[in-house]
Design a protein around this motif. Sequence first.
Motif, PDB file in Angstrom:
ATOM      1  N   ARG A  31      86.671  45.790 117.312  1.00  0.00           N
ATOM      2  CA  ARG A  31      85.760  44.642 117.472  1.00  0.00           C
ATOM      3  C   ARG A  31      84.330  44.912 117.015  1.00  0.00           C
ATOM      4  O   ARG A  31      83.761  44.084 116.303  1.00  0.00           O
ATOM      5  CB  ARG A  31      85.783  44.142 118.913  1.00  0.00           C
ATOM      6  N   PRO A  32      83.697  46.030 117.397  1.00  0.00           N
ATOM      7  CA  PRO A  32      82.313  46.246 116.916  1.00  0.00           C
ATOM      8  C   PRO A  32      82.233  46.291 115.386  1.00  0.00           C
ATOM      9  O   PRO A  32      81.314  45.721 114.794  1.00  0.00           O
ATOM     10  CB  PRO A  32      81.930  47.591 117.532  1.00  0.00           C
ATOM     11  N   TRP A  33      83.187  46.955 114.743  1.00  0.00           N
ATOM     12  CA  TRP A  33      83.188  47.056 113.287  1.00  0.00           C
ATOM     13  C   TRP A  33      83.359  45.678 112.649  1.00  0.00           C
ATOM     14  O   TRP A  33      82.630  45.324 111.714  1.00  0.00           O
ATOM     15  CB  TRP A  33      84.301  48.005 112.841  1.00  0.00           C
ATOM     16  N   VAL A  34      84.300  44.877 113.157  1.00  0.00           N
ATOM     17  CA  VAL A  34      84.540  43.538 112.605  1.00  0.00           C
ATOM     18  C   VAL A  34      83.321  42.641 112.841  1.00  0.00           C
ATOM     19  O   VAL A  34      82.895  41.917 111.941  1.00  0.00           O
ATOM     20  CB  VAL A  34      85.816  42.906 113.216  1.00  0.00           C
ATOM     21  N   ARG A  35      82.729  42.705 114.039  1.00  0.00           N
ATOM     22  CA  ARG A  35      81.538  41.895 114.342  1.00  0.00           C
ATOM     23  C   ARG A  35      80.411  42.239 113.374  1.00  0.00           C
ATOM     24  O   ARG A  35      79.764  41.349 112.813  1.00  0.00           O
ATOM     25  CB  ARG A  35      81.103  42.123 115.791  1.00  0.00           C
ATOM     26  N   ASN A  36      80.169  43.543 113.142  1.00  0.00           N
ATOM     27  CA  ASN A  36      79.123  43.942 112.199  1.00  0.00           C
ATOM     28  C   ASN A  36      79.443  43.456 110.785  1.00  0.00           C
ATOM     29  O   ASN A  36      78.559  42.977 110.077  1.00  0.00           O
ATOM     30  CB  ASN A  36      78.935  45.461 112.207  1.00  0.00           C
ATOM     31  N   LEU A  37      80.688  43.561 110.376  1.00  0.00           N
ATOM     32  CA  LEU A  37      81.097  43.112 109.043  1.00  0.00           C
ATOM     33  C   LEU A  37      80.812  41.620 108.871  1.00  0.00           C
ATOM     34  O   LEU A  37      80.182  41.199 107.887  1.00  0.00           O
ATOM     35  CB  LEU A  37      82.586  43.399 108.825  1.00  0.00           C
ATOM     36  N   VAL A  38      81.240  40.825 109.828  1.00  0.00           N
ATOM     37  CA  VAL A  38      81.067  39.366 109.746  1.00  0.00           C
ATOM     38  C   VAL A  38      79.585  38.985 109.739  1.00  0.00           C
ATOM     39  O   VAL A  38      79.129  38.200 108.891  1.00  0.00           O
ATOM     40  CB  VAL A  38      81.806  38.669 110.912  1.00  0.00           C
ATOM     41  N   LEU A  39      78.819  39.538 110.659  1.00  0.00           N
ATOM     42  CA  LEU A  39      77.411  39.144 110.776  1.00  0.00           C
ATOM     43  C   LEU A  39      76.563  39.700 109.636  1.00  0.00           C
ATOM     44  O   LEU A  39      75.617  39.050 109.191  1.00  0.00           O
ATOM     45  CB  LEU A  39      76.860  39.549 112.139  1.00  0.00           C
ATOM     46  N   ARG A  40      76.894  40.864 109.138  1.00  0.00           N
ATOM     47  CA  ARG A  40      76.149  41.416 107.997  1.00  0.00           C
ATOM     48  C   ARG A  40      76.423  40.626 106.724  1.00  0.00           C
ATOM     49  O   ARG A  40      75.574  40.567 105.845  1.00  0.00           O
ATOM     50  CB  ARG A  40      76.492  42.889 107.798  1.00  0.00           C
ATOM     51  N   ARG A  41      77.597  40.025 106.614  1.00  0.00           N
ATOM     52  CA  ARG A  41      77.861  39.144 105.472  1.00  0.00           C
ATOM     53  C   ARG A  41      77.051  37.866 105.593  1.00  0.00           C
ATOM     54  O   ARG A  41      76.591  37.317 104.586  1.00  0.00           O
ATOM     55  CB  ARG A  41      79.344  38.809 105.384  1.00  0.00           C
ATOM     56  N   VAL A  43      74.133  37.527 107.088  1.00  0.00           N
ATOM     57  CA  VAL A  43      72.715  37.855 106.878  1.00  0.00           C
ATOM     58  C   VAL A  43      72.673  39.185 106.125  1.00  0.00           C
ATOM     59  O   VAL A  43      72.576  40.252 106.729  1.00  0.00           O
ATOM     60  CB  VAL A  43      71.947  37.953 108.224  1.00  0.00           C
ATOM     61  N   PRO A  44      72.767  39.128 104.781  1.00  0.00           N
ATOM     62  CA  PRO A  44      72.917  40.350 103.991  1.00  0.00           C
ATOM     63  C   PRO A  44      71.834  41.416 104.193  1.00  0.00           C
ATOM     64  O   PRO A  44      72.134  42.608 104.100  1.00  0.00           O
ATOM     65  CB  PRO A  44      72.914  39.839 102.542  1.00  0.00           C
ATOM     66  N   PHE A  45      70.603  41.025 104.498  1.00  0.00           N
ATOM     67  CA  PHE A  45      69.561  42.039 104.655  1.00  0.00           C
ATOM     68  C   PHE A  45      69.828  42.924 105.868  1.00  0.00           C
ATOM     69  O   PHE A  45      69.431  44.086 105.888  1.00  0.00           O
ATOM     70  CB  PHE A  45      68.179  41.391 104.738  1.00  0.00           C
ATOM     71  N   THR A  46      70.527  42.408 106.880  1.00  0.00           N
ATOM     72  CA  THR A  46      70.875  43.253 108.029  1.00  0.00           C
ATOM     73  C   THR A  46      71.842  44.358 107.600  1.00  0.00           C
ATOM     74  O   THR A  46      71.803  45.454 108.141  1.00  0.00           O
ATOM     75  CB  THR A  46      71.474  42.434 109.187  1.00  0.00           C
ATOM     76  N   ARG A  47      72.686  44.066 106.621  1.00  0.00           N
ATOM     77  CA  ARG A  47      73.593  45.092 106.073  1.00  0.00           C
ATOM     78  C   ARG A  47      72.777  46.143 105.333  1.00  0.00           C
ATOM     79  O   ARG A  47      73.003  47.346 105.484  1.00  0.00           O
ATOM     80  CB  ARG A  47      74.620  44.448 105.145  1.00  0.00           C
ATOM     81  N   THR A  48      71.834  45.704 104.512  1.00  0.00           N
ATOM     82  CA  THR A  48      70.989  46.629 103.754  1.00  0.00           C
ATOM     83  C   THR A  48      70.261  47.599 104.682  1.00  0.00           C
ATOM     84  O   THR A  48      70.223  48.799 104.426  1.00  0.00           O
ATOM     85  CB  THR A  48      69.971  45.831 102.910  1.00  0.00           C
ATOM     86  N   ALA A  49      69.709  47.078 105.768  1.00  0.00           N
ATOM     87  CA  ALA A  49      68.949  47.909 106.704  1.00  0.00           C
ATOM     88  C   ALA A  49      69.855  48.709 107.632  1.00  0.00           C
ATOM     89  O   ALA A  49      69.438  49.738 108.159  1.00  0.00           O
ATOM     90  CB  ALA A  49      68.007  47.033 107.527  1.00  0.00           C
ATOM     91  N   GLY A  50      71.071  48.226 107.861  1.00  0.00           N
ATOM     92  CA  GLY A  50      71.980  48.925 108.767  1.00  0.00           C
ATOM     93  C   GLY A  50      71.881  48.464 110.210  1.00  0.00           C
ATOM     94  O   GLY A  50      72.174  49.226 111.128  1.00  0.00           O
ATOM     95  N   VAL A  51      71.484  47.216 110.443  1.00  0.00           N
ATOM     96  CA  VAL A  51      71.406  46.676 111.800  1.00  0.00           C
ATOM     97  C   VAL A  51      72.813  46.625 112.395  1.00  0.00           C
ATOM     98  O   VAL A  51      73.755  46.195 111.750  1.00  0.00           O
ATOM     99  CB  VAL A  51      70.770  45.262 111.805  1.00  0.00           C
TER     100      VAL A  51
END
Length: 175
Positions: A31-41, A43-51
Motif C-alpha cells: 500500500r505505501p508503495w502504490v500510494r506514492n506511485l499514484v500520488l507522485r504521478r 503531482v510529478p514534482f513530488t516524485r522529482t523531490a522524493g516526497v
Amino acid sequence: MTPTPDLASVFAPNRLQLQLEQIDDYPKFLRPWVRNLVLRRAVPFTRTAGVEFIEMSPNRVEVRLGNQPRVRNHIGGIHASAMNLLAETATGMAVGLNVRDDCVPLAKHMTMAFRQRATGALRAVAVLTDAQRAAMQADPKGEMQVQVTVTDEAGVAPVECEFTWAWVPSSRPAK
C-alpha cells in the motif's frame, strides 16, 4: 427546529478519496508503495523531490522528505524550496481530499519563517477541522487557512508556515 444533517452526507467522499480507498485492495505491505506511485504521478514534482505520502485521511495528511542530495542546500540541510514543497503538498492534499468534485483547489497565499537549521529528514502534517471540511463540501467557492506543522528528525520545528487555500468552481464538469 432545523434537522441536523447526516455526517455521512456532509462528508461524502470525493474522487481523490475514492481513488485512495482502492489502494486498500492491495496487500498491506504494498500500500505505501502504490500510494506514492499514484500520488507522485498526479503531482510529478513530488516524485522529482522524493516526497513520501505517509498518511492520507480527510482530517490529516502527513508527508515526509528525506535529506537526499537532490533536495539539499549549500549547508547540507533540506533546501528552503523543498521545505516549502513539503508543507504545500501536505496542505494541498488535505484540501484535495475534501474539496467538491466540481471545484478545483488553488494555493492562494503562503508564508514561511525560518526559525533554525533543520537536521535530517522532515515531516509535514496538515490538519483540517470538521468545520473546515464541511465548508468545502457546502460552498462552491471559498478560502481558508490550513494548519501545517513541519518537524525535523530531532522533533524540532525549523520553520513556521501558514497556507491559505482557495477553491473555485472548475471550468470542467465533474465526472
